[in-house]
Design an enzyme around this catalytic site. Structure first.
Site, PDB file in Angstrom:
ATOM      1  N   ARG A  93     -10.846  -0.331  14.983  1.00 56.73           N
ATOM      2  CA  ARG A  93     -10.669   0.374  13.713  1.00 56.73           C
ATOM      3  C   ARG A  93     -11.652  -0.298  12.766  1.00 56.73           C
ATOM      4  NH1 ARG A  93      -4.757   0.928  10.760  1.00 56.73           N
ATOM      5  NH2 ARG A  93      -5.254  -1.214  10.184  1.00 56.73           N
ATOM      6  N   MET A 112       9.724  24.578   2.133  1.00 57.97           N
ATOM      7  CA  MET A 112       8.956  23.689   1.257  1.00 57.97           C
ATOM      8  C   MET A 112       9.866  22.880   0.330  1.00 57.97           C
ATOM      9  SD  MET A 112       5.904  24.540  -1.438  1.00 57.97           S
ATOM     10  CE  MET A 112       4.900  25.439  -0.271  1.00 57.97           C
ATOM     11  N   TYR A 132      13.701  30.699   7.571  1.00 56.24           N
ATOM     12  CA  TYR A 132      12.513  31.412   8.070  1.00 56.24           C
ATOM     13  C   TYR A 132      12.517  31.525   9.595  1.00 56.24           C
ATOM     14  CZ  TYR A 132      10.241  30.882   3.495  1.00 56.24           C
ATOM     15  OH  TYR A 132       9.913  30.943   2.168  1.00 56.24           O
ATOM     16  N   LYS A 158       0.849  -1.209   0.000  1.00 57.48           N
ATOM     17  CA  LYS A 158       0.000   0.000   0.000  1.00 57.48           C
ATOM     18  C   LYS A 158       0.879   1.251   0.000  1.00 57.48           C
ATOM     19  CE  LYS A 158      -0.260  -0.295   5.041  1.00 57.48           C
ATOM     20  NZ  LYS A 158      -1.072  -0.724   6.189  1.00 57.48           N
TER      21      LYS A 158
HETATM   22  C1  LIG Z   1      -0.324  -1.731   6.838  1.00 57.17           C
HETATM   23  C2  LIG Z   1      -0.932  -3.002   7.214  1.00 57.17           C
HETATM   24  C3  LIG Z   1      -0.151  -4.156   7.361  1.00 57.17           C
HETATM   25  C4  LIG Z   1       1.353  -4.137   7.331  1.00 57.17           C
HETATM   26  O1  LIG Z   1       1.813  -3.693   8.595  1.00 57.17           O
HETATM   27  P1  LIG Z   1       3.391  -3.618   8.931  1.00 57.17           P
HETATM   28  O2  LIG Z   1       3.415  -3.244  10.368  1.00 57.17           O
HETATM   29  O3  LIG Z   1       3.928  -2.539   8.058  1.00 57.17           O
HETATM   30  O4  LIG Z   1       3.969  -4.934   8.632  1.00 57.17           O
HETATM   31  C5  LIG Z   1      -0.796  -5.352   7.563  1.00 57.17           C
HETATM   32  N1  LIG Z   1      -2.141  -5.415   7.647  1.00 57.17           N
HETATM   33  C6  LIG Z   1      -2.917  -4.311   7.564  1.00 57.17           C
HETATM   34  C7  LIG Z   1      -4.393  -4.448   7.687  1.00 57.17           C
HETATM   35  C8  LIG Z   1      -2.350  -3.071   7.354  1.00 57.17           C
HETATM   36  O5  LIG Z   1      -3.133  -1.998   7.268  1.00 57.17           O
END
Ligand SMILES: *Cc1c(COP(=O)(O)O)cnc(C)c1O
Length: 447
Positions: free
Chosen positions: A182, A364, A316, A61
């Site tokens: 969640r 930036m 800045y 992801k």
């Molecule tokens: C991001 C994620 C993972 C991977 O987690 P890591 O700690 O990066 O290994 C696995 N399962 C779900 C549902 C996630 O959102």
């Protein structure tokens, strides 16, 4: 499946590192780049797979945690991943196109089960009418041969509408909430959802292939939290079984669960951060202690070197002033590139053998780094320790060269009050990624 949680981090077996000889030219007009070591990705994947002892999903992801979706996905498959996982449906559709282009077989065309599967767990919200429409994203998901997560009746209704319209059954993973609060079905909603899934299975519109959840405190080897998750998971398993479902694949662990809670490994582990060579929590065990090799190196070049007088303020707001006559250098990377503004007067950098840091506020597109004193104790001028054009490394694998004093993403996380995940995933789209270590061999050709 055993419920035992270890209290000490395991020592992982060593896998010989692959050599990286591929060239990685600075592309076009860019002054900065992220060098991604695919040999390190392959090494980390194999190492964690060996430790897990069960099939693994490469979690890719967020553009593979900033490392680049296509090259990382193909490298992970070559290293033995049998699953790829992404959060959003849009990411999964992009991934499917990349896999098709690379000639990776799809599950539907490969009944032997040897084709890798793609799971996505955040579906867009829509009513059944929208889900059945010609341009429905859920119909696109079915046509793309994806595995989908489901956690509510309204989601299932939309999916079933898409299934009827598309004429392709859905492969579903039932997500349960085991304590993270969640995503996932709550225990009290599970019997109705499981019953609805069973009806859909009986009419041939869905296949429930997985039951799954996610741990909230897997980076705490001694916390009882994971035991509580496992207890709730078993409760969910019972409810699902009573409804007449028997999902073959159970999965709960991400990298932290894999490493520190063997009882959570089940049938499949979802490996994200470890694949990229970073520890889920360096306070528990560092990358080096785990045998992992950080795969991302963010580098740039000094575009200006100047001498400033004692007392002169930098950047800045003038939040940092030279304590004495000082050499400073300009680096063309800023918060739009993923250098957190929280790294102002804190983020570590390496220039040749010199280990130094950002001074003043992160802008930036630019930061200023300290290059050390411009005069010795007698007041005689000192030459600048670095020159325009010299490479500046913000983070990378420590010790990739003895001439370099390279900070790590973990040090950056500490300097900015965040976690290594955020440091690498926020790398900006403006930074070109280039790849080394692809010569380590594999089943799929990189584009
Ligand atoms: C991001 C994620 C993972 C991977 O987690 P890591 O700690 O990066 O290994 C696995 N399962 C779900 C549902 C996630 O959102």
């Amino acid at each position: 499946m055993t419920a035992a949680a270890t209290t000490t981090p395991p020592t992982l077996p060593t896998v010989a590192p692959t050599t990286s000889t591929a060239r990685c030219p600075l592309p076009g007009a860019a002054t900065s780049r992220a060098v991604i070591d695919l040999g390190a990705i392959a090494h980390n994947g194999s190492l964690l797979a060996q430790a897990a002892g069960v099939p693994w999903m490469a979690v890719v992801k967020a553009d593979a945690y900033g490392h680049g979706l296509g090259p990382v996905a193909l490298t992970a498959l070559s290293a033995g991943a049998s699953w790829l996982g992404v959060a959003q449906l849009a990411e999964a559709l992009t991934l499917r196109s990349l896999l098709d282009e690379a000639g990776v077989p799809r599950p539907a065309g490969e009944p032997s089960g040897r084709a890798p599967r793609v799971l996505t767990w955040l579906l867009p919200v829509m009513d059944p009418a929208r889900a059945a429409a010609q341009d429905s994203p859920l119909r696109a998901a079915l046509a793309a041969d994806l595995d989908l997560s489901v956690s509510s009746l309204s989601q299932l209704d939309a999916l079933l509408a898409a299934v009827r319209a598309q004429g392709i059954p859905a492969r579903l993973h039932l997500k349960v909430d085991t304590g993270m609060s969640r995503g996932g079905a709550m225990e009290e909603d599970l019997p109705a959802l499981a019953a609805a899934l069973k009806r859909a299975v009986d009419e041939g519109t869905v296949d429930v292939v997985g039951l799954w959840s996610h741990l909230s405190r897997a980076d705490e080897p001694t916390s009882s939290s994971t035991e509580e998750h496992l207890g709730r998971y078993r409760g969910a398993e019972r409810i699902v079984r009573e409804a007449g479902l028997n999902p073959p694949i159970h999965h709960l662990a991400a990298t932290g669960g894999l490493l520190w809670h063997p009882g959570a490994r089940m049938d499949l582990v979802r490996v994200g951060i470890g694949l990229y060579g970073l520890s889920p929590d360096p306070r528990v065990a560092t990358s080096a202690e785990l045998g992992l090799r950080p795969a991302m190196r963010l580098e740039s070049a000094l575009v200006q070197v100047k001498r400033i007088d004692a007392g002169q303020a930098v950047s800045y707001g003038g939040t940092w002033s030279a304590p004495a006559d000082r050499w400073v250098g300009l680096v063309p990377l800023g918060y739009s590139d993923g250098v957190p503004r929280a790294a102002s007067s804190a983020g570590p950098v390496g220039v040749g053998g010199l280990r130094t840091s950002i001074v003043g506020r992160v802008c930036m597109d630019q930061v200023v780094i300290d290059l050390g004193p411009a005069r010795d104790e007698t007041g005689a001028p000192l030459p600048a320790p670095a020159a325009v054009g010299d490479t500046v490394v913000l983070w990378g694998a420590p010790g990739s060269s003895e001439q370099e004093a390279i900070p790590t993403a973990d040090e950056w996380a500490q300097a900015c009050g965040t976690i290594n995940y955020e440091i690498v995933t926020r790398l900006g789209a403006r930074i070109p990624r280039c790849y080394i270590g692809a010569d380590s061999g594999g089943d799929y050709a990189l584009p």
